[in-house]
Design a protein around this motif. Structure first.
Motif, PDB file in Angstrom:
ATOM      1  N   THR A 115       0.921  -1.228  -0.126  1.00 55.81           N
ATOM      2  CA  THR A 115       0.149  -0.010   0.063  1.00 55.81           C
ATOM      3  C   THR A 115       0.844   1.401   0.067  1.00 55.81           C
ATOM      4  N   GLY A 116       2.072   1.204   0.568  1.00 55.70           N
ATOM      5  CA  GLY A 116       3.016   2.234   0.865  1.00 55.70           C
ATOM      6  C   GLY A 116       3.397   2.542  -0.790  1.00 55.70           C
ATOM      7  N   GLY A 117       3.349   1.652  -1.883  1.00 58.30           N
ATOM      8  CA  GLY A 117       3.684   1.891  -3.128  1.00 58.30           C
ATOM      9  C   GLY A 117       2.788   2.667  -3.802  1.00 58.30           C
ATOM     10  N   MET A 118       1.395   2.446  -3.369  1.00 51.44           N
ATOM     11  CA  MET A 118       0.163   3.162  -3.936  1.00 51.44           C
ATOM     12  C   MET A 118       0.497   4.749  -3.355  1.00 51.44           C
ATOM     13  N   LEU A 119       0.785   4.892  -2.124  1.00 56.49           N
ATOM     14  CA  LEU A 119       1.073   6.288  -1.867  1.00 56.49           C
ATOM     15  C   LEU A 119       2.344   6.909  -2.163  1.00 56.49           C
ATOM     16  N   ALA A 120       3.385   6.300  -2.594  1.00 57.44           N
ATOM     17  CA  ALA A 120       4.623   6.743  -3.279  1.00 57.44           C
ATOM     18  C   ALA A 120       4.282   7.207  -4.584  1.00 57.44           C
ATOM     19  N   VAL A 121       3.483   6.529  -5.235  1.00 61.08           N
ATOM     20  CA  VAL A 121       2.865   7.103  -6.601  1.00 61.08           C
ATOM     21  C   VAL A 121       2.190   8.121  -6.464  1.00 61.08           C
TER      22      VAL A 121
ATOM     23  N   TYR B  55       3.809  15.717  -5.835  1.00 63.52           N
ATOM     24  CA  TYR B  55       5.048  16.827  -5.655  1.00 63.52           C
ATOM     25  C   TYR B  55       6.051  16.258  -6.345  1.00 63.52           C
ATOM     26  N   PRO B  56       6.127  16.380  -7.831  1.00 61.02           N
ATOM     27  CA  PRO B  56       7.203  15.707  -8.555  1.00 61.02           C
ATOM     28  C   PRO B  56       8.510  16.419  -8.446  1.00 61.02           C
ATOM     29  N   GLU B  57       8.409  17.680  -7.859  1.00 67.32           N
ATOM     30  CA  GLU B  57       9.738  18.515  -7.902  1.00 67.32           C
ATOM     31  C   GLU B  57      10.433  18.290  -6.644  1.00 67.32           C
ATOM     32  N   GLN B  58       9.717  17.327  -5.641  1.00 70.12           N
ATOM     33  CA  GLN B  58      10.290  16.926  -4.420  1.00 70.12           C
ATOM     34  C   GLN B  58      10.622  15.682  -4.422  1.00 70.12           C
ATOM     35  N   THR B  59      10.218  14.919  -5.441  1.00 70.30           N
ATOM     36  CA  THR B  59      10.557  13.459  -5.566  1.00 70.30           C
ATOM     37  C   THR B  59      11.810  13.098  -6.587  1.00 70.30           C
TER      38      THR B  59
ATOM     39  N   LEU C 296       3.960   9.707 -14.160  1.00 72.20           N
ATOM     40  CA  LEU C 296       5.187   9.850 -13.525  1.00 72.20           C
ATOM     41  C   LEU C 296       6.262  10.347 -14.087  1.00 72.20           C
ATOM     42  N   LYS C 297       6.895  11.509 -13.521  1.00 72.63           N
ATOM     43  CA  LYS C 297       8.085  12.087 -14.210  1.00 72.63           C
ATOM     44  C   LYS C 297       9.386  11.945 -13.924  1.00 72.63           C
ATOM     45  N   MET C 298       9.489  11.064 -12.659  1.00 71.61           N
ATOM     46  CA  MET C 298      10.858  10.804 -12.182  1.00 71.61           C
ATOM     47  C   MET C 298      11.232   9.362 -12.681  1.00 71.61           C
ATOM     48  N   PRO C 299      12.692   9.053 -12.388  1.00 74.73           N
ATOM     49  CA  PRO C 299      12.974   7.521 -12.483  1.00 74.73           C
ATOM     50  C   PRO C 299      12.187   6.771 -11.574  1.00 74.73           C
ATOM     51  N   VAL C 300      11.870   5.433 -11.885  1.00 75.66           N
ATOM     52  CA  VAL C 300      11.023   4.815 -10.850  1.00 75.66           C
ATOM     53  C   VAL C 300      11.732   3.249 -11.016  1.00 75.66           C
TER      54      VAL C 300
END
Length: 329
Positions: A136-142, A148-152, A250-254
């Motif tokens: 579930t933390g993965g859902m929250l991380a997404v 907050y793409p600039e902070q991630t 999603l804009k950041m590396p995953v």
């Protein structure tokens, strides 16, 4: 006394059938617990968290987001591995879980939990971080990465759920009242049987037992009904808010870390028999998610289940550290 023992020894010495308070009072965490206090939805709330600073900082921070049947304490192995590699590690308990507030009334959304987490990070001076979410933390991380793409800096997802829309696939809605009834009936034996089959590919080790008792202990305690009520609200949130449709945004590396023997799907046992075998197929879900995410790196563990970070910590953390290093800014 227990308080004087090292963390692992203290857990081994704990009663086999412990009872814990509604905020997991009586269960020791491996690192000092702090509290972030804030107001949300008109309620005065707090989030428990551990903030572990490395002896030799590399300038990066990793935020660890636990799953539904987990707590910040269950990240101990990951905290140790990341801290040894120079990362500052922040591991919170979300509202509704473990040592954090259990409100009587709260509209649980992943947006709300992400905003709570963002507020916590701002309060301790973390402006940018890699976010590692499990289950579930993965859902929250997404959701956090989308808001907050600039902070991630990077996302790392360990067997995230929500990679399929259970409702659309035929899993019936249980509703909060039914979830509440189910949660009131949970116990250590049920938790252990589920975790053995889903998390650990039908292999059980003694080191898994404290996590069973951590959950079951709250259900034996004086706050049982409040714990079960918040758990029911959280299950309804998970069922009704899939993130699968937004993975392409999603804009950041995953980094996807997937135990392919995992079969987790919320409400699967309530689904029609012909649908169940089609749900929670992580050998396919991981590949599908990797194709949907613009900057995805997929690492598969073909002999692991839902909790690879606990089933084989060394292999998991070797892959995690390699993946974090590859995305170094």
């Amino acid at each position: 006394m227990l308080a004087a023992l090292p963390w692992a020894a203290a857990q081994e010495a704990a009663p086999k059938e412990p009872s814990y308070g509604p905020e997991l009072e009586g269960f020791d965490y491996p690192y000092p617990v702090q509290q972030y206090r804030f107001t949300s939805q008109g309620e005065q709330l707090h989030m428990a968290y551990m903030d572990v600073k490395p002896a030799r900082p590399n300038g990066r921070t990793v935020v660890l987001l636990h799953g539904k049947n987990f707590c910040a304490a269950t990240w101990k192995g990951s905290i140790d591995a990341l801290s040894a590699a120079g990362y500052r590690v922040v591991a919170p308990d979300q509202v509704g879980f473990c040592k954090s507030s259990k409100p009587q009334h709260y509209q649980y959304t992943f947006q709300q939990l992400a905003a709570n987490t963002h507020g916590l990070l701002e309060s301790i001076g973390v402006k940018r971080a890699t976010v590692l979410g499990h289950s579930t933390g993965g859902m929250l991380a997404v959701r956090y990465g989308l808001l907050y793409p600039e902070q991630t800096e990077q996302l790392a997802l360990a067997n995230p759920i929500g990679l399929e829309d259970w409702k659309a696939l035929g899993v019936p809605s249980l509703g909060v009242d039914k979830w509440f009834e189910r949660e009131l009936a949970t116990n250590a034996d049920k938790i252990r049987a589920y975790e053995k089959s889903t998390y650990y590919v039908n292999v059980w080790k003694p080191e898994y037992e404290p996590w069973v008792q951590m959950l079951a202990g709250m259900n034996r305690g004086p706050g049982k009904r409040l714990v079960a009520w918040n758990s029911a609200l959280l299950y309804d949130m998970i069922y009704t808010q899939p993130v699968v449709y937004e993975l392409p945004l999603l804009k950041m590396p995953v980094l996807l870390l997937i135990g392919t023997k995992d079969t987790t799907a919320i409400g699967k046992d309530a689904a029609p028999a012909d649908i169940r075998p089609k749900l929670g197929n992580y050998a396919e879900l991981g590949k599908r998610a990797a194709k949907a995410i613009p900057q995805a790196t997929l690492v598969e563990f073909d002999d692991m289940g839902h909790a690879p970070q606990m089933q084989d910590p060394k292999r998991f953390h070797d892959a995690l550290l390699k993946g974090l290093q590859a995305a170094k800014p």
